[in-house]
Each structure stands twice: as C-alpha cells, then as structure tokens.
Motif scaffolding. Structure first.
Motif, PDB file in Angstrom:
ATOM      1  N   ALA A 110      35.697  35.276  50.021  1.00 23.58           N
ATOM      2  CA  ALA A 110      36.083  35.015  48.621  1.00 23.58           C
ATOM      3  C   ALA A 110      34.889  35.082  47.672  1.00 23.58           C
ATOM      4  N   HIS A 152      38.600  47.305  44.708  1.00 23.22           N
ATOM      5  CA  HIS A 152      37.606  46.962  43.691  1.00 23.22           C
ATOM      6  C   HIS A 152      36.900  48.231  43.206  1.00 23.22           C
ATOM      7  N   LYS A 178      34.865  38.462  46.355  1.00 24.45           N
ATOM      8  CA  LYS A 178      35.985  38.641  45.414  1.00 24.45           C
ATOM      9  C   LYS A 178      35.643  37.983  44.065  1.00 24.45           C
ATOM     10  N   TRP A 235      33.387  40.190  42.059  1.00 21.90           N
ATOM     11  CA  TRP A 235      34.078  41.309  41.396  1.00 21.90           C
ATOM     12  C   TRP A 235      35.027  40.825  40.306  1.00 21.90           C
ATOM     13  N   ASP A 236      35.562  39.617  40.475  1.00 20.31           N
ATOM     14  CA  ASP A 236      36.456  39.080  39.434  1.00 20.31           C
ATOM     15  C   ASP A 236      35.689  38.791  38.139  1.00 20.31           C
TER      16      ASP A 236
END
Ligand SMILES: Cc1cc2nc3c(=O)[nH]c(=O)nc-3n(C[C@H](O)[C@H](O)[C@H](O)COP(=O)(O)O)c2cc1C
Length: 201
Positions: free
Chosen positions: A86, A132, A89, A92-93
């Motif tokens: 995570a 992504h 993630k 990239w978020d």
C-alpha cells in the motif's frame, strides 16, 4: 551527450527489495545511465512498524512530484496479498497533479518484486502495478527472458519476464540468492540499454 537518469524507487520492510535494488542500480550504471536510489514514504504508524520488526533504510524519500526529474524509473515492490504494498499505492495516489498535466507521459518504467513464497504473487504484483503506468502514459519495459537464469529450474529462483524477484520465506530468513541478484543486475543493464536507445538529450 548527457546520460539519462533512472530512479530506482523502492519500498522495503525487511530489506529483500533493498538488496535487489542494489543489484539493479549496479546493472543500470554498468549499462551506462545515471542511477539514483529512493524509497517511498512509509504509511504505517511507528507502533505497528515496531511490532513488525521493520528495518529503517538510510535512503532519501522521493517526493512524488520529483518523478518528473527522471527519464525513467524502476519500482521495487514487495507483495501484499498478491498486489503491491500500500505504501507504493499511496505514493502513486499522490501523483494526481502530475497526471492532470501529463507530466510523466512517454517516460519509461520497470518493476521488480519480492514475495514470501515461490508462488506468492511476483507476477500478479507486477501486473497489478501496470495500471498506474498506463494511466500516466508511462511505457512499461519488461525484462523478458534477457537473463538466461530465468530458465534455471535446478533450485528456487525468484523473478520472471516481468522483472527480477526474490523469495524471502514467511519469516524473511531467505536472502536474495546469487542467481536472483544476477537477474536483478541484468534487469538494470538491459533497462539501461533500452533507455539509451530512445533517450534524446
Ligand atoms: C500484510 C502482508 C501481506 C503479504 N502478502 C504476501 C503474499 O500475498 N504473498 C507472499 O508470497 N508474500 C506475502 N507477504 C510477504 C512479503 O511480500 C515479504 O515479506 C516481502 O516481499 C519481503 O520483502 P522486504 O524484505 O523488502 O520487505 C506479505 C507480507 C505482509 C506483511
């Protein structure tokens, strides 16, 4: 002519990905590009990390906005339930602004992974990382079968045509083997070769 710069961006809780990353960086430099090692920011509370016996690495934390400074990236990602950790993630978020500007369109990226078990999800982790890249217009550079070690079935060897990999064991006791490090170095070297073919200074 200025050399292209590749960022190797990792998350590693216990060091397996960090060890692979050192070989990827070595291969990139042998291949003739600049290579810089970064980690993504941690998202777990210290209390949880202490309970996990997580290791701290003296590697600069990459701010997502600084992705624009590199010509290409290779992400080193440990598996969580067959998909990327995570922390990657979350990194990239935080790139919505870059996405809105198309700031990463046409850059190149690769991936390498680590799992506890041999069939714990190295390929699914790489596959589920791809969206992504796709949404940002980043071009994925696979390892393919450029390392002949990928054909070696005489012992457990992590890695796949998606990228290098290691098998850490459930308790983290297995360290990346010489063969796995060779694949990681080859990934760095062949990735550098691809970038040099397309790089326009
Ligand atoms: C919450 C959690 C989920 C995990 N899920 C998987 C999994 O699906 N498959 C697997 O083989 N290993 C799994 N692992 C093991 C990690 O992938 C392994 O410890 C890691 O790749 C080691 O790399 P590192 O030392 O760089 O952190 C999991 C670990 C944690 C903490």
């Amino acid at each position: 002519m200025s050399k292209p710069t590749v960022y190797v961006v990792i998350y590693s809780t216990w060091g397996h990905i960090k060890t692979l990353a050192d070989s990827v960086v070595k291969g990139l430099r042998e291949g003739g590009v600049n290579a810089e090692l970064y980690q993504v920011a941690e998202t777990l509370p210290q209390e949880v990390l202490d309970k996990m016996h997580a290791v701290k690495f003296d590697i600069p934390v990459l701010s997502p906005k600084d992705l624009v400074k590199a010509d290409a990236f290779i992400f080193g990602i440990p598996t969580r339930y067959g998909v990327p950790a995570a922390q990657v993630k979350a990194f990239w978020d935080a790139t919505g602004g870059l996405w809105a500007e198309g700031a990463l369109v046409g850059k190149y990226a690769g991936v390498f992974t680590s799992t506890a078990s041999q069939h714990g999800g190295q390929e699914t982790t790489a596959m589920t990382f791809l969206p992504h890249l796709v949404h940002h217009g980043i071009i994925f550079v696979p390892l393919g079968y450029q390392s002949k070690v990928l054909f070696d079935n005489s012992e457990v060897v992590g890695g796949s045509p998606w990228g290098a990999g290691t098998v850490a064991n459930g308790d983290g006791s297995r360290q990346p083997t010489g063969k796995e490090l060779e694949i990681a170095e080859t990934q760095g070297k062949t990735f550098a070769g691809t970038i040099l073919k397309v790089h326009k200074p």
